[in-house]
Scaffold this motif. Structure first.
Motif, PDB file in Angstrom:
ATOM      1  N   ALA A   1      17.028  -4.774   3.020  1.00 36.67           N
ATOM      2  CA  ALA A   1      16.985  -3.747   2.837  1.00 36.67           C
ATOM      3  C   ALA A   1      16.846  -1.992   3.512  1.00 36.67           C
ATOM      4  CB  ALA A   1      16.662  -3.618   1.209  1.00 36.67           C
ATOM      5  N   LEU A   2      18.119  -1.318   2.734  1.00 35.95           N
ATOM      6  CA  LEU A   2      17.506  -0.236   3.848  1.00 35.95           C
ATOM      7  C   LEU A   2      17.614   1.071   2.666  1.00 35.95           C
ATOM      8  CD1 LEU A   2      19.722   0.903   6.649  1.00 35.95           C
ATOM      9  CD2 LEU A   2      18.049   0.604   6.881  1.00 35.95           C
ATOM     10  N   LYS A   3      15.837   1.430   2.628  1.00 38.65           N
ATOM     11  CA  LYS A   3      15.292   2.403   1.362  1.00 38.65           C
ATOM     12  C   LYS A   3      15.387   3.671   1.764  1.00 38.65           C
ATOM     13  CE  LYS A   3      12.952  -0.313  -1.338  1.00 38.65           C
ATOM     14  NZ  LYS A   3      12.685  -0.204  -2.623  1.00 38.65           N
ATOM     15  N   MET A   4      15.465   4.938   0.921  1.00 32.88           N
ATOM     16  CA  MET A   4      16.164   6.180   1.795  1.00 32.88           C
ATOM     17  C   MET A   4      15.720   6.706   0.540  1.00 32.88           C
ATOM     18  SD  MET A   4      20.224   5.755   1.811  1.00 32.88           S
ATOM     19  CE  MET A   4      20.803   5.593   0.006  1.00 32.88           C
ATOM     20  N   ASN A   5      15.208   8.334   0.815  1.00 41.97           N
ATOM     21  CA  ASN A   5      13.738   9.324   0.655  1.00 41.97           C
ATOM     22  C   ASN A   5      15.029   9.992  -0.235  1.00 41.97           C
ATOM     23  OD1 ASN A   5      15.407  10.381   2.329  1.00 41.97           O
ATOM     24  ND2 ASN A   5      13.131  11.870   3.213  1.00 41.97           N
ATOM     25  N   ASP A   6      15.548   8.825  -1.852  1.00 42.63           N
ATOM     26  CA  ASP A   6      17.142   9.928  -2.755  1.00 42.63           C
ATOM     27  C   ASP A   6      17.673  10.765  -1.678  1.00 42.63           C
ATOM     28  OD1 ASP A   6      15.652   9.459  -5.474  1.00 42.63           O
ATOM     29  OD2 ASP A   6      13.670   9.599  -5.051  1.00 42.63           O
ATOM     30  N   ASP A   7      18.230   9.745  -1.173  1.00 40.53           N
ATOM     31  CA  ASP A   7      19.832  10.737  -0.777  1.00 40.53           C
ATOM     32  C   ASP A   7      21.224  11.423  -2.521  1.00 40.53           C
ATOM     33  OD1 ASP A   7      22.290  11.332   1.385  1.00 40.53           O
ATOM     34  OD2 ASP A   7      23.095  10.241  -0.545  1.00 40.53           O
ATOM     35  N   PRO A   8      21.186  12.723  -2.575  1.00 35.41           N
ATOM     36  CA  PRO A   8      21.961  13.151  -3.397  1.00 35.41           C
ATOM     37  C   PRO A   8      22.817  12.421  -4.210  1.00 35.41           C
ATOM     38  CG  PRO A   8      21.799  14.518  -1.780  1.00 35.41           C
ATOM     39  CD  PRO A   8      20.796  13.738  -0.993  1.00 35.41           C
ATOM     40  N   VAL A   9      23.765  11.650  -3.035  1.00 33.80           N
ATOM     41  CA  VAL A   9      24.979  10.404  -3.653  1.00 33.80           C
ATOM     42  C   VAL A   9      24.737   8.853  -3.657  1.00 33.80           C
ATOM     43  CG1 VAL A   9      27.557   9.637  -2.675  1.00 33.80           C
ATOM     44  CG2 VAL A   9      26.610  12.235  -1.948  1.00 33.80           C
ATOM     45  N   TYR A  10      23.221   8.689  -2.700  1.00 33.20           N
ATOM     46  CA  TYR A  10      22.874   7.464  -2.618  1.00 33.20           C
ATOM     47  C   TYR A  10      22.302   6.536  -2.654  1.00 33.20           C
ATOM     48  CZ  TYR A  10      27.140   6.725   0.758  1.00 33.20           C
ATOM     49  OH  TYR A  10      28.283   6.938   1.913  1.00 33.20           O
ATOM     50  N   GLY A  11      21.347   7.670  -3.332  1.00 33.20           N
ATOM     51  CA  GLY A  11      19.804   6.950  -3.806  1.00 33.20           C
ATOM     52  C   GLY A  11      19.286   6.837  -3.701  1.00 33.20           C
ATOM     53  N   ARG A  12      18.092   5.780  -3.578  1.00 37.41           N
ATOM     54  CA  ARG A  12      17.054   5.310  -3.005  1.00 37.41           C
ATOM     55  C   ARG A  12      16.920   4.219  -2.266  1.00 37.41           C
ATOM     56  NH1 ARG A  12      13.074   3.830  -8.032  1.00 37.41           N
ATOM     57  NH2 ARG A  12      11.523   3.448  -5.758  1.00 37.41           N
ATOM     58  N   GLN A  13      18.028   3.436  -2.658  1.00 35.65           N
ATOM     59  CA  GLN A  13      18.619   2.223  -1.576  1.00 35.65           C
ATOM     60  C   GLN A  13      20.026   2.029  -1.063  1.00 35.65           C
ATOM     61  OE1 GLN A  13      15.903  -0.965  -2.098  1.00 35.65           O
ATOM     62  NE2 GLN A  13      18.094  -2.790  -2.116  1.00 35.65           N
ATOM     63  N   LEU A  14      20.440   1.529   0.247  1.00 34.03           N
ATOM     64  CA  LEU A  14      21.659   1.126   0.548  1.00 34.03           C
ATOM     65  C   LEU A  14      22.242   0.318   0.178  1.00 34.03           C
ATOM     66  CD1 LEU A  14      24.169   2.284   2.100  1.00 34.03           C
ATOM     67  CD2 LEU A  14      23.158   0.044   3.830  1.00 34.03           C
ATOM     68  N   GLN A  15      23.156   0.371  -1.156  1.00 38.21           N
ATOM     69  CA  GLN A  15      23.562  -0.977  -1.506  1.00 38.21           C
ATOM     70  C   GLN A  15      25.412  -1.475  -1.022  1.00 38.21           C
ATOM     71  OE1 GLN A  15      22.581   1.056  -4.429  1.00 38.21           O
ATOM     72  NE2 GLN A  15      21.067   0.052  -4.140  1.00 38.21           N
ATOM     73  N   THR A  16      24.865  -3.000  -0.628  1.00 37.18           N
ATOM     74  CA  THR A  16      25.460  -3.459   0.877  1.00 37.18           C
ATOM     75  C   THR A  16      26.917  -3.755   0.157  1.00 37.18           C
ATOM     76  OG1 THR A  16      23.971  -5.377   0.667  1.00 37.18           O
ATOM     77  CG2 THR A  16      23.968  -3.466   2.270  1.00 37.18           C
ATOM     78  N   ASN A  17      27.029  -4.505  -1.587  1.00 34.85           N
ATOM     79  CA  ASN A  17      27.835  -5.502  -1.944  1.00 34.85           C
ATOM     80  C   ASN A  17      27.944  -4.370  -3.508  1.00 34.85           C
ATOM     81  OD1 ASN A  17      27.974  -7.849  -0.984  1.00 34.85           O
ATOM     82  ND2 ASN A  17      25.903  -8.177  -1.194  1.00 34.85           N
ATOM     83  N   ALA A  18      29.059  -5.073  -3.991  1.00 35.01           N
ATOM     84  CA  ALA A  18      30.015  -4.526  -5.830  1.00 35.01           C
ATOM     85  C   ALA A  18      30.311  -5.633  -6.279  1.00 35.01           C
ATOM     86  CB  ALA A  18      31.330  -2.899  -5.021  1.00 35.01           C
ATOM     87  N   ILE A  19      31.021  -5.616  -6.708  1.00 30.98           N
ATOM     88  CA  ILE A  19      31.306  -6.300  -7.712  1.00 30.98           C
ATOM     89  C   ILE A  19      33.355  -5.679  -7.703  1.00 30.98           C
ATOM     90  CG2 ILE A  19      29.928  -6.470  -9.744  1.00 30.98           C
ATOM     91  CD1 ILE A  19      31.164  -4.438 -11.450  1.00 30.98           C
ATOM     92  N   PRO A  20      34.051  -6.794  -7.674  1.00 32.09           N
ATOM     93  CA  PRO A  20      35.117  -6.112  -7.568  1.00 32.09           C
ATOM     94  C   PRO A  20      35.843  -4.714  -8.402  1.00 32.09           C
ATOM     95  CG  PRO A  20      35.141  -8.917  -8.306  1.00 32.09           C
ATOM     96  CD  PRO A  20      34.258  -7.624  -8.167  1.00 32.09           C
ATOM     97  N   GLY A  21      36.827  -4.214  -7.572  1.00 25.43           N
ATOM     98  CA  GLY A  21      37.396  -2.804  -8.001  1.00 25.43           C
ATOM     99  C   GLY A  21      36.283  -1.424  -7.335  1.00 25.43           C
ATOM    100  N   HIS A  22      34.698  -2.305  -7.121  1.00 25.40           N
ATOM    101  CA  HIS A  22      34.263  -0.857  -6.726  1.00 25.40           C
ATOM    102  C   HIS A  22      34.294  -1.394  -5.248  1.00 25.40           C
ATOM    103  CE1 HIS A  22      33.157   0.150 -10.812  1.00 25.40           C
ATOM    104  NE2 HIS A  22      34.015  -0.950 -11.117  1.00 25.40           N
ATOM    105  N   ARG A  23      33.348   0.219  -4.706  1.00 22.71           N
ATOM    106  CA  ARG A  23      33.218   0.033  -2.985  1.00 22.71           C
ATOM    107  C   ARG A  23      32.135   0.025  -2.358  1.00 22.71           C
ATOM    108  NH1 ARG A  23      35.942   3.613   1.124  1.00 22.71           N
ATOM    109  NH2 ARG A  23      35.109   2.546   2.859  1.00 22.71           N
ATOM    110  N   ALA A  24      31.441  -1.180  -1.624  1.00 25.14           N
ATOM    111  CA  ALA A  24      29.936  -1.232  -1.795  1.00 25.14           C
ATOM    112  C   ALA A  24      29.759   0.121  -0.344  1.00 25.14           C
ATOM    113  CB  ALA A  24      30.071  -2.098  -1.213  1.00 25.14           C
ATOM    114  N   GLU A  25      28.671   0.779  -0.552  1.00 31.18           N
ATOM    115  CA  GLU A  25      28.153   2.131  -0.301  1.00 31.18           C
ATOM    116  C   GLU A  25      28.117   1.567   1.398  1.00 31.18           C
ATOM    117  OE1 GLU A  25      25.356   3.727  -3.499  1.00 31.18           O
ATOM    118  OE2 GLU A  25      24.243   2.303  -2.185  1.00 31.18           O
TER     119      GLU A  25
END
Ligand code: HEC
Ligand code: HEC
Length: 423
Positions: A88-112
């Motif tokens: 997992a890639l953690k991040m120091n609270d990116d204003p858009v991406y948050g605390r961690q890069l989410q690499t997957n999404a449910i159908p209809g949504h976009r992974a980060e």
């Protein structure tokens, strides 16, 4: 919901074949194991009992990242589609991406996005001529789904650790960890670990879980995994959208599985309690007896490894959990934070842990992996392929231990590595 109602429902949901050995056996432990292995699905489903995944997530269940309770491996840069296991890639609270890069999404949504790694080979030469090649990583993100990362955002790669023996580590009293820090400070040497201090619900506790000891209790670590890694709500982290920020409006408005029959949550306290119970009772793969190799132990101490990889602790008395109570265990960690130098630094803080600080990794259980030395994935991002490589990355407070190791005769170096791989 009352336990009597929830239990049959859960028992029907889970598969029960694995039957790992546990410190205390019982039906609840088996159900907890099934829930640890369960792959969650997106809402809505007919039963509502296994839904609420995402909308953005890293993996669908605990065992996807901690297979058989073991650790992960980083993606192989030579294979474009490889995501690794439990990376997992953690991040120091990116204003858009948050605390961690989410690499997957449910159908209809976009992974980060997806993490990218590049390794640069760095040969190291011992005084006697032996060579070891280290691989120095650099990290990036490809296929960013929500625009650029903020200029200040720093990436912190983390590998899923082995999760055996967690109940015993949880049972070490805060005071014992604090006393060890005091002892190190008073000794006046280069090794001076500090406890991470984490305030949860107004109560300050000594952090001990995660690579920066940012979580004080096993329960909290597990609940955070549901939020950050799986995108599901629990009593401790109530947002059903997990790590989605206010800027990610589609995610926040997406389907969720909060349900009245589950305390208005996706994962009610009964379910998280069963997972906590299973992990609490999962014994370490070693480290319940003192190491038998006295000569190896003496070498480990004389080189300076034992200053941080403290051999033993004794757990607190707990009459409600006899298997965890007043036991002397041999995790080989002081559970303190140490400045490990620039080579390992990620530049990301977590409570009192700074950018160069890491928690001493417990070494128990390496015996199970010994046969893979040369193909291991050690350290917080899995860059080290062998115990020797892991030691050679040690810097900062561990600089003198690394130097002493390098200056050992070849036979003694092998002896030390063999000892570590027996723990
Ligand atoms: C996407 C992969 C992923 C998933 C899914 C995941 N974990 Fe983890 N786990 C990690 C990583 C990475 C860490 C280290 C986190 C850190 O240092 O910040 C971790 C750390 C832990 C730790 C602390 C280990 C230690 O040595 O301190 C425990 C316990 C744990 N996870 C349990 C769970 C449970 C329970 C679940 C399911 C609810 C789960 N994890 C789901 C990747 C994952
Ligand atoms: C100053 C404290 C300190 C000293 C001294 C020290 N270590 Fe460590 N060790 C750490 C920390 C902190 C980590 C975690 C670093 C990371 O993951 O970036 C670690 C990680 C490791 C790992 C990787 C474990 C894993 O599962 O990823 C091994 C192996 C290890 N140390 C062995 C040794 C040996 C052998 C010595 C003696 C030559 C030694 N260490 C000396 C603090 C120390």
């Amino acid at each position: 919901m009352r336990k009597s109602v929830v239990r049959p429902l859960l028992a029907a949901l889970v598969v029960l074949p694995l039957a790992a050995p546990v410190l205390a056996d019982g039906l609840d432990t088996r159900i907890g194991e099934g829930l640890f292995r369960r792959m969650w699905v997106a809402a809505p489903t007919a039963t509502q009992a296994a839904d609420g995944l995402g909308p953005l997530y890293n993996a669908r269940g605990c065992a996807a990242c901690h297979p058989k309770g073991g650790g992960g491996r980083p993606p192989d840069p030579a294979v474009a589609s490889d995501q690794g296991v439990g990376f997992a890639l953690k991040m120091n609270d990116d204003p858009v991406y948050g605390r961690q890069l989410q690499t997957n999404a449910i159908p209809g949504h976009r992974a980060e996005g997806r993490p990218t790694i590049r390794y640069r080979d760095e040969p190291v030469r011992f005084p006697d001529g032996e060579r070891v090649t280290l691989r120095r990583p650099s990290y990036g993100v490809a296929d960013l789904g929500y625009g650029p990362l903020a200029a200040e955002t720093v990436l912190s790669p983390r590998l899923a650790p082995r999760v055996h023996g967690m109940g015993l580590l949880d049972a070490i009293p805060d005071a014992a960890i604090e006393a060890e820090a005091e002892r190190q400070r008073a000794s006046g040497g280069p090794v001076a670990g500090r406890p991470n201090r984490v305030v949860v619900d107004g109560v300050a506790r000594v952090g001990r879980f995660g690579w920066k000891a940012a979580n004080p209790t096993l329960d909290r670590q597990n609940a955070e995994a549901f939020s950050l890694d799986i995108g599901m709500s629990t009593p401790a982290f109530r947002d059903p959208w997990g790590d989605c920020t206010a800027a990610q409006t589609a995610c926040r408005a997406g389907p969720h599985g909060d349900s009245k029959q589950f305390e208005g949550l996706e994962i009610p306290s009964s379910v998280i309690g069963l997972i906590d119970g299973f992990l609490r009772d999962l014994p370490p793969d070693g480290g319940l007896e003192p190491p038998k190799d006295a000569e190896g132990a003496a070498l480990f101490a004389s080189v300076g490894c034992a200053s941080c990889h403290r051999p033993s602790y004794t757990t607190a008395a707990d009459p409600t959990r006899p298997a965890l109570s007043e036991r002397t265990i041999f995790p080989h960690s002081d559970l303190l934070l140490h400045d490990m130098g620039d080579g390992l630094a990620d530049g990301v803080a977590a409570f009192e842990a700074r950018g160069r600080d890491w928690r001493t990794t417990p070494l128990w259980g390496l015996n199970r992996l010994a046969a893979q030395d040369g193909r291991l994935t050690l350290l917080h991002d899995g860059r080290a392929r062998s115990v020797a490589e892991a030691i050679l990355w040690h810097g900062g407070e561990a600089e003198s231990a690394r130097r002493s190791y390098m200056e050992l005769p070849r036979e003694a170096r092998k002896r030390l590595v063999r000892y570590v791989l027996g723990l």
